[in-house]
Design a protein around this motif. Structure first.
Motif, PDB file in Angstrom:
ATOM      1  N   PRO A   1      44.469  54.643  46.137  1.00 53.66           N
ATOM      2  CA  PRO A   1      44.884  54.337  44.771  1.00 53.66           C
ATOM      3  C   PRO A   1      45.822  55.384  44.182  1.00 53.66           C
ATOM      4  CG  PRO A   1      42.555  53.860  45.054  1.00 53.66           C
ATOM      5  CD  PRO A   1      43.004  54.543  46.306  1.00 53.66           C
TER       6      PRO A   1
ATOM      7  N   LEU B   1      46.490  49.759  37.363  1.00 57.57           N
ATOM      8  CA  LEU B   1      46.007  49.356  38.681  1.00 57.57           C
ATOM      9  C   LEU B   1      44.546  48.913  38.599  1.00 57.57           C
ATOM     10  CD1 LEU B   1      46.502  49.297  41.805  1.00 57.57           C
ATOM     11  CD2 LEU B   1      45.692  51.673  41.842  1.00 57.57           C
TER      12      LEU B   1
ATOM     13  N   LEU C   1      41.137  48.297  40.679  1.00 55.74           N
ATOM     14  CA  LEU C   1      40.414  48.559  41.919  1.00 55.74           C
ATOM     15  C   LEU C   1      39.418  47.424  42.113  1.00 55.74           C
ATOM     16  CD1 LEU C   1      39.661  52.406  41.651  1.00 55.74           C
ATOM     17  CD2 LEU C   1      41.738  51.240  42.411  1.00 55.74           C
TER      18      LEU C   1
ATOM     19  N   TYR D   1      44.502  47.232  44.077  1.00 53.05           N
ATOM     20  CA  TYR D   1      44.064  47.927  45.279  1.00 53.05           C
ATOM     21  C   TYR D   1      42.709  47.351  45.631  1.00 53.05           C
ATOM     22  CZ  TYR D   1      42.856  51.623  48.597  1.00 53.05           C
ATOM     23  OH  TYR D   1      42.499  52.312  49.733  1.00 53.05           O
TER      24      TYR D   1
ATOM     25  N   VAL E   1      43.344  53.161  35.662  1.00 45.94           N
ATOM     26  CA  VAL E   1      42.781  52.148  36.548  1.00 45.94           C
ATOM     27  C   VAL E   1      41.604  51.459  35.875  1.00 45.94           C
ATOM     28  CG1 VAL E   1      43.461  53.414  38.633  1.00 45.94           C
ATOM     29  CG2 VAL E   1      41.173  53.742  37.690  1.00 45.94           C
TER      30      VAL E   1
END
Length: 379
Positions: A318, A64, A66, A89, A4
């Protein structure tokens, strides 16, 4: 590798960083914040890698992103992340404007990506145990829900003393401008959506009541809202948010044979209790003894220590999303679910005094219970 990138290293980022310790298989490959001093303080405290630009974070190896930025920056940062080919996310709300949320939803679908919205407490042991008890018929047929998200008279609290673990002050102006409904309604709205499906109609009212001129000169959002939500499944819920009334985070699901309740939405492992209804001679009573519902093994998940008013693992969302991406399925909080959450939350906040009934235009398919059994263990 589960990777992430963190964009935005303000107050809430510390809650994610603390929760990350319960998922040692998730690696942070880049952190970025437009405030260089705040970025360095955060990364030094948590021993995480910093990069010097948004482009650098989006060109990292992260699967991903955040998006933990200021709420008014959510749309632009999420848009750039999706255009860079990253799943997103986002902290709540997905966007402060519904048209922008629709744009993000469509962009993600066009790119074959996923975008999800916090909060992730619907994945918690408390939320899933409550849902399980209702679906098992422990209170009969659910009819009515009362949900409270009151956080006391915040403007009189010692706000200047509130700091995150790495030393970032609580963003009082952002909180007042965005408003308690967009910030908090999702903590129970997501539970209700997961249990009962989409909202068909909301009849709401909201108001700004406290004098906060000493805290900000910017236009502020309502500090009180109350909504009656009519779900397509037939149940009706009353959801109240305020930063005025004394702290109260109860939810009560009222069925035709009893009541299931949780007293604290911000505690992932808050107990679920049931009171059944009885007729004794000529009187109807709710059982004076509340029975605790035993959580199923699959509802257990990594937990974190209590910090301030909450005991919530902010990485449940997440982590579930990374699992979904790896499995080729849609994450529980992504897609249509995130868009519907945004539409309903914005409808409640913007209701004012004379709006009347608002009919929702979005929908979603109810997600299954999330199974944490056999997965990572936490603190």
């Amino acid at each position: 590798m589960r990777t992430v990138a963190i964009i935005g290293t303000g107050f809430v980022a510390d809650l994610y960083a603390a929760s990350l310790r319960t998922f040692p298989d998730i690696t942070v490959v880049a952190c970025y914040d437009k405030d260089a001093e705040r970025l360095q303080r955060f990364c030094a405290y948590w021993h995480l890698p910093a990069v010097d630009s948004l482009d650098a974070s989006l060109s990292s190896a992260a699967t991903l992103v955040l998006n933990l930025t200021n709420p008014h920056a959510h749309f632009e940062v999420s848009r750039q992340a999706l255009e860079a080919g990253k799943h997103v996310y986002s902290e709540k709300p997905l966007s402060t404007d519904f048209a922008d949320a629709v744009t993000l939803h469509h962009l993600a679908k066009e790119r074959g990506l996923q975008i999800a919205s916090a909060p992730c407490s619907l994945l918690s042991e408390a939320a899933q145990t409550l849902r399980m008890a209702v679906e098992q018929g422990r209170i009969g047929v659910p009819k009515l829900i009362y949900a409270e998200l009151d956080d006391d008279y915040i403007s009189q609290a010692p706000l200047t003393k509130w700091k995150s673990e790495s030393g970032t002050p609580w963003p009082v102006e952002d909180e007042l401008v965005v408003g308690c409904t967009l910030e908090h309604a999702g903590y129970y709205l997501t539970w209700l959506m997961a249990m009962f499906g989409p909202v068909r109609t909301t009849v709401s009212a909201s108001a700004g009541l406290a004098d906060v001129s000493a805290l900000t000169s910017a236009p502020t959002a309502p500090d009180y809202s109350s909504a009656t939500l009519f779900f397509t499944s037939g149940v009706v819920a009353r959801l109240t948010c305020s930063i005025l009334a004394p702290h109260d985070h109860r939810i009560r699901v009222i069925g035709d044979r009893g009541v299931a309740s949780v007293t604290e939405s911000w505690n992932n492992r808050a107990p679920v209790r049931i009171r059944t209804r009885h007729v004794i001679r000529r009187r109807m009573i709710n059982s004076p003894v509340a029975r605790k519902v035993a959580p199923a093994a699959f509802t257990r998940h990594p937990s974190v220590k209590r910090r301030g008013a909450a005991a919530m693992n902010f990485m449940l969302g997440p982590a579930e999303m990374l699992d979904a991406i790896a499995a080729g399925r849609e994450a529980v909080q992504a897609g249509d679910f995130a868009l519907h959450l945004t539409e309903v939350s914005l409808a409640i906040q913007s209701a004012g005094e004379n709006t009347g009934a608002q009919h929702m235009t979005t929908s979603f398919v109810q997600p299954p219970l999330t199974r944490w059994s056999g997965q990572r263990t936490g603190q």
